[in-house]
Design a protein around this motif. Structure first.
Motif, short mmCIF file in Angstrom:
data_model
loop_
_atom_site.label_atom_id
_atom_site.label_comp_id
_atom_site.label_asym_id
_atom_site.label_seq_id
_atom_site.Cartn_x
_atom_site.Cartn_y
_atom_site.Cartn_z
N MET A 1 0.84 -1.20 0.00
CA MET A 1 0.00 0.00 0.00
C MET A 1 0.87 1.25 0.00
O MET A 1 1.89 1.31 0.68
N SER A 2 0.50 2.24 -0.79
CA SER A 2 1.26 3.47 -0.86
C SER A 2 1.29 4.16 0.50
O SER A 2 0.34 4.11 1.27
N SER A 3 2.41 4.82 0.81
CA SER A 3 2.54 5.48 2.10
C SER A 3 1.88 6.85 2.11
O SER A 3 1.63 7.40 3.18
N ARG A 4 1.60 7.41 0.93
CA ARG A 4 1.01 8.75 0.89
C ARG A 4 -0.22 8.74 -0.02
O ARG A 4 -0.13 8.96 -1.21
N ILE A 5 -1.36 8.46 0.60
CA ILE A 5 -2.63 8.50 -0.13
C ILE A 5 -3.35 9.78 0.30
O ILE A 5 -3.61 9.99 1.49
N VAL A 6 -3.65 10.62 -0.66
CA VAL A 6 -4.35 11.88 -0.39
C VAL A 6 -5.74 11.79 -1.01
O VAL A 6 -5.89 11.42 -2.18
N VAL A 7 -6.74 12.12 -0.21
CA VAL A 7 -8.13 12.09 -0.67
C VAL A 7 -8.67 13.51 -0.69
O VAL A 7 -8.61 14.22 0.32
N VAL A 8 -9.19 13.93 -1.83
CA VAL A 8 -9.79 15.26 -1.96
C VAL A 8 -11.30 15.09 -1.89
O VAL A 8 -11.92 14.55 -2.81
N GLY A 9 -11.88 15.52 -0.78
CA GLY A 9 -13.32 15.42 -0.60
C GLY A 9 -13.68 14.63 0.65
O GLY A 9 -13.25 13.50 0.80
N LEU A 21 -8.59 3.13 5.39
CA LEU A 21 -7.15 3.24 5.18
C LEU A 21 -6.61 4.50 5.84
O LEU A 21 -7.33 5.49 5.99
N PRO A 22 -5.33 4.51 6.21
CA PRO A 22 -4.71 5.76 6.69
C PRO A 22 -4.42 6.68 5.51
O PRO A 22 -3.59 6.37 4.65
N VAL A 23 -5.14 7.76 5.43
CA VAL A 23 -4.99 8.70 4.31
C VAL A 23 -4.93 10.12 4.86
O VAL A 23 -5.25 10.37 6.03
N THR A 24 -4.53 11.05 4.02
CA THR A 24 -4.68 12.47 4.32
C THR A 24 -5.97 12.92 3.64
O THR A 24 -6.09 12.85 2.41
N LEU A 25 -6.94 13.35 4.44
CA LEU A 25 -8.25 13.73 3.92
C LEU A 25 -8.37 15.25 3.89
O LEU A 25 -8.22 15.91 4.92
N LEU A 26 -8.62 15.80 2.72
CA LEU A 26 -8.78 17.24 2.55
C LEU A 26 -10.24 17.53 2.25
O LEU A 26 -10.74 17.21 1.16
N GLY A 27 -10.95 18.08 3.22
CA GLY A 27 -12.37 18.35 3.07
C GLY A 27 -12.63 19.84 2.96
O GLY A 27 -12.13 20.63 3.77
N GLU A 28 -13.43 20.24 1.97
CA GLU A 28 -13.70 21.66 1.76
C GLU A 28 -14.65 22.22 2.81
O GLU A 28 -14.55 23.39 3.19
N GLU A 29 -15.58 21.40 3.29
CA GLU A 29 -16.53 21.90 4.29
C GLU A 29 -15.85 21.99 5.66
O GLU A 29 -14.94 21.21 5.97
N PRO A 30 -16.31 22.92 6.50
CA PRO A 30 -15.69 23.06 7.82
C PRO A 30 -16.12 21.98 8.81
O PRO A 30 -15.52 21.84 9.87
N HIS A 31 -17.14 21.21 8.46
CA HIS A 31 -17.67 20.20 9.37
C HIS A 31 -16.93 18.88 9.22
O HIS A 31 -16.34 18.58 8.17
N ALA A 32 -16.97 18.08 10.27
CA ALA A 32 -16.50 16.70 10.15
C ALA A 32 -17.39 15.97 9.15
O ALA A 32 -18.55 16.34 8.94
N PRO A 33 -16.88 14.94 8.47
CA PRO A 33 -17.70 14.21 7.50
C PRO A 33 -19.03 13.76 8.09
O PRO A 33 -19.09 13.31 9.24
N TYR A 34 -20.08 13.86 7.29
CA TYR A 34 -21.43 13.53 7.76
C TYR A 34 -22.19 12.80 6.67
O TYR A 34 -21.81 12.80 5.50
N ASN A 35 -23.30 12.18 7.07
CA ASN A 35 -24.14 11.42 6.17
C ASN A 35 -25.13 12.37 5.49
O ASN A 35 -26.13 12.77 6.08
N ARG A 36 -24.85 12.68 4.24
CA ARG A 36 -25.68 13.63 3.50
C ARG A 36 -27.11 13.13 3.31
O ARG A 36 -28.06 13.91 3.19
N GLY A 60 -5.19 8.77 9.71
CA GLY A 60 -4.51 9.81 8.95
C GLY A 60 -5.06 11.18 9.28
O GLY A 60 -6.14 11.31 9.86
N PRO A 61 -4.33 12.24 8.92
CA PRO A 61 -4.80 13.60 9.21
C PRO A 61 -6.02 13.99 8.41
O PRO A 61 -6.20 13.54 7.27
N VAL A 62 -6.88 14.80 9.02
CA VAL A 62 -8.06 15.35 8.37
C VAL A 62 -7.95 16.86 8.42
O VAL A 62 -7.81 17.45 9.49
N ARG A 63 -8.01 17.48 7.26
CA ARG A 63 -7.97 18.95 7.20
C ARG A 63 -9.33 19.44 6.72
O ARG A 63 -9.71 19.22 5.57
#
Length: 392
Positions: A1-9, A21-36, A60-63
């Motif tokens: 598994m790759s050591s640097r997986i970046v997720v946009v969204g 998986l351990p990923v770096t998650l970049l979320g545009e919304e200011p809220h923690a991920p939620y069930n739309r 992994g980190p969540v921004r």
């Protein structure tokens, strides 16, 4: 598994992958991920925003509040609006979709008039929640799943709701005419005024705030609130700018790879085998398949058979596949008018290709399994498909 997986969204697909998986998650919304899917229940007052939070990422980190502005494929970094850059070995685009804004007079520019909402995000939901109170006049434009959900939530809050659907019946992508008629009757019983084959051509605004909706026939509906529920469109801007193959969505193969093999796409933004899904079930399945692949697995994504389900007070609804039969199909219907219950299945050859259930979902589990498995049906009378055990 790759050591640097970046997720946009940070929506359903991105959050599910971060759970696996351990990923770096970049979320545009200011809220923690939620069930739309549960936003309408938040608006109706059934749940607080904290209840619809998705499981925490694996580690992994969540921004949050981080908007990605560009992908540098040569350098393998994504660039963010705050000036930072994040390097990746594998990049996953889970950018979701944007609401479709209809071409109405009175809409224009970058900002919607006060009182007009595209019911898509938690911020939309919270802003609408602050505006709604008993007696507020609300117009919902769009009679699909989102519009129906919004209308019943507003009615539950005591608003005076008018639902305008341009098509012939409600939820026409999922329901046949009879099921739609039962759904319409249920909404009317909740206090929603439903108009089908009804086109809104413009909004009347004063001092930047909506005051009315104008129909194509010239009739004017006073409105304190207007909800735009006219569908969604995949967010593909980042992919286009990066030179990836984009048609209606970001094109992916059976390994969910884009035209750049180091970049994947999942969820609403992804187009697989010419198909866009726009459903939570497909987003979750794609995230699970990709998690396996990025962990060294060999699973291939072959498409999703997703069931649509909606709970509205006393009415339960489920639909899957093709609810409208073609010539030569076998169809079985059971209707109980006193309980507003309706069941229908469509069989093509020896395969179950679709069905609709309203009011009584006792058979939905067995039917869904038969449809999702796409296997030959047992040799039994078709009526058995509509019994509580599905006839299996």
């Amino acid at each position: 598994m790759s050591s640097r997986i970046v997720v946009v969204g940070g929506g359903t697909a991105g959050a599910r992958l971060a759970e696996r998986l351990p990923v770096t998650l970049l979320g545009e919304e200011p809220h923690a991920p939620y069930n739309r899917v549960l936003l309408a229940d938040v608006l109706a007052g059934r749940y607080g925003p904290e209840v619809i939070a998705l499981p925490s990422p694996r580690g992994g980190p969540v921004r949050r509040g981080t908007r990605v502005t560009a992908i540098d494929r040569a350098a393998r970094v994504v660039r963010c609006a705050d000036g930072t850059a994040v390097a990746y070995d594998r990049l996953v685009l889970a950018t979701g979709s944007n609401p479709v804004l209809p071409p109405l007079r009175g809409l224009g520019g970058d900002r919607l008039p006060s009182g007009v909402y595209a019911f898509r995000t938690l911020d939309d939901c919270l802003a609408l929640d602050a505006r709604v109170r008993p007696g507020v006049r609300a117009v919902v434009i769009g009679g699909g799943l989102l519009g129906v959900s919004a209308a019943r939530a507003l009615a539950a809050r005591g608003a005076e709701v008018m639902l305008a659907q341009q098509g012939e019946h409600l939820m026409e992508r999922q329901l046949d005419a009879h099921a739609s008629g039962l759904l319409r009757r249920h909404l009317v019983e909740l206090g929603v005024e439903v108009h089908t084959e009804c086109r809104v051509r413009g909004l009347r605004c004063e001092d930047g705030a909506v005051r009315a909706a104008e129909l194509a026939d010239g009739f004017v509906l006073d409105a304190d609130v207007v909800v735009l529920a006219c569908g969604v469109r995949p967010r593909t801007g980042l992919a286009l700018a990066a030179g990836l193959d984009v048609r209606r969505g970001i094109v992916v193969d059976d390994r969910l790879r884009t035209s750049d093999p180091r970049i994947h796409a999942i969820g609403d933004c992804a187009e697989h085998a010419g198909r866009l899904y726009g459903l939570a079930g497909a987003a979750l399945e794609q995230a699970d398949v990709l998690a396996d692949l990025l962990s060294g697995g060999t699973t291939a994504y072959r498409g999703t058979r997703a069931l649509t389900r909606l709970s509205m007070d006393a009415l339960e609804l489920a639909a899957f596949g093709e609810a409208t039969e073609r010539p030569g199909d076998d169809t079985v219907r059971l209707t109980d008018a006193t309980r507003s219950a309706y069941r229908k299945v469509v069989v093509r050859g020896d395969r179950l290709v679709g069905g609709v259930l309203l009011g009584d979902l006792g058979a939905v589990g067995a039917l869904a399994r038969a449809w999702e498995g796409d296997e030959a049906l047992p040799h039994a009378p078709l009526l058995h498909l509509l019994t509580h055990d599905g006839g299996f």
